[in-house]
Design a protein around this motif. Sequence first.
Motif, PDB file in Angstrom:
ATOM      1  N   ILE A  18       0.816   4.092  -2.929  1.00 39.18           N
ATOM      2  CA  ILE A  18       0.564   5.515  -2.666  1.00 39.18           C
ATOM      3  C   ILE A  18       1.737   6.368  -3.139  1.00 39.18           C
ATOM      4  N   VAL A  57       0.831  -1.206   0.000  1.00 38.09           N
ATOM      5  CA  VAL A  57       0.000   0.000   0.000  1.00 38.09           C
ATOM      6  C   VAL A  57       0.866   1.257   0.000  1.00 38.09           C
ATOM      7  N   SER A  58       1.933   1.230   0.776  1.00 39.08           N
ATOM      8  CA  SER A  58       2.827   2.400   0.811  1.00 39.08           C
ATOM      9  C   SER A  58       3.463   2.648  -0.557  1.00 39.08           C
ATOM     10  N   VAL A 104       1.709   6.546  -6.946  1.00 37.68           N
ATOM     11  CA  VAL A 104       0.683   7.462  -7.457  1.00 37.68           C
ATOM     12  C   VAL A 104       1.114   8.912  -7.267  1.00 37.68           C
ATOM     13  N   LEU A 105       1.651   9.228  -6.084  1.00 34.09           N
ATOM     14  CA  LEU A 105       2.085  10.604  -5.822  1.00 34.09           C
ATOM     15  C   LEU A 105       3.245  10.995  -6.738  1.00 34.09           C
TER      16      LEU A 105
END
Length: 344
Positions: A32, A28-29, A35-36
């Motif tokens: 994220i 998940v990290s 995506v960023l």
Amino acid sequence: MKSIEQSYMDKMTSLQKLTVPKTHKVVVSLLIASVLLTLVILWFTPWIQTAQGNGEVNTLNPKDRIQAISALVSGKIQTWHVREGQKVKAGDPIVTLVDTDIALVDRLNAQLSATQRRHQANQLAVSKVQSNLNRQIDLLEQGLVSQKNVEIAEIKVQDLLAKAAATEAELSVLSVSLARQSIQTKIAPQDGTILRLLSAGNATFVKPGDVLASFIPDGVKRSVVLKVTGLDAPLVQAGHKVRLQFDGWPVFQFSGWPGTALGTFGGIVEFIEPIADQNGHFNIWIKQDFAEHPWPDKRYVRLGSRVKGWVLLEEVQLGYEIWRQLNNFPPVQVHQAKNSANEN
């Protein structure tokens, strides 16, 4: 004092013992962060601003556009020498008209012959009275006749000159009428194709100026005319590059990254019409960019084919372009982009 909700959650001992696996946290990290990072990269990615428009294939040369074959004289259609879609050469007959008065040409010829004889007689009479006038002037100088005789001779000369001029004018009128009646067969002005026959059969009466057929020449130099909004028109200048998508032609288009597009063709803005149409759109004329891949063959992209185009403007950051589109701001003007580059 604990709330009812907190007290209830404290009693859920099994839920408190549950933990998220470390692998899931890492995945998940990473997602994220990816995506960023992607958003940040895209925000600063260069993007070509465009002014989009729709239009059609046309031509700038009026001689290459659809031409009307019109009747020069009144009459009936006698014979069609062509059919729709037929190729013709320069000088080939298209249609022959016949006057409703069959004996009109014969009568015009008879009138022309009679007027010619009358004109010759007037010219002969003018030469004779001119000789008489010269003789009277000589006799006047010798004192053998009076001034009155000379004046009478001058009046006769002027009278016959007027008659000769009148018959000459009649000859011109009759010659023009006869010439118009003699060109009742319309011919093709140049090589081309008959598009459509607008008048009916042999019983149709036509007047001078009536359109009989339409014709399009061969060897047309194609251009594209696009309609752009008044918001984008002030930013388009002659010489700007354009990417064109012809109707029915497969395409994979990225307007902001023209180098990655497939199936589009290059063009160059030739000029922008200074007056908008009734909807507030401006026409921009585009010629072929011969430095790039040639436009599709005329068999596939004909006059009147629909076209979508993107006029390439300035290079900006993709994040700015998204913000501009959301706020409906105009693209960056050319001089603004140059000033910003100089300041940096």
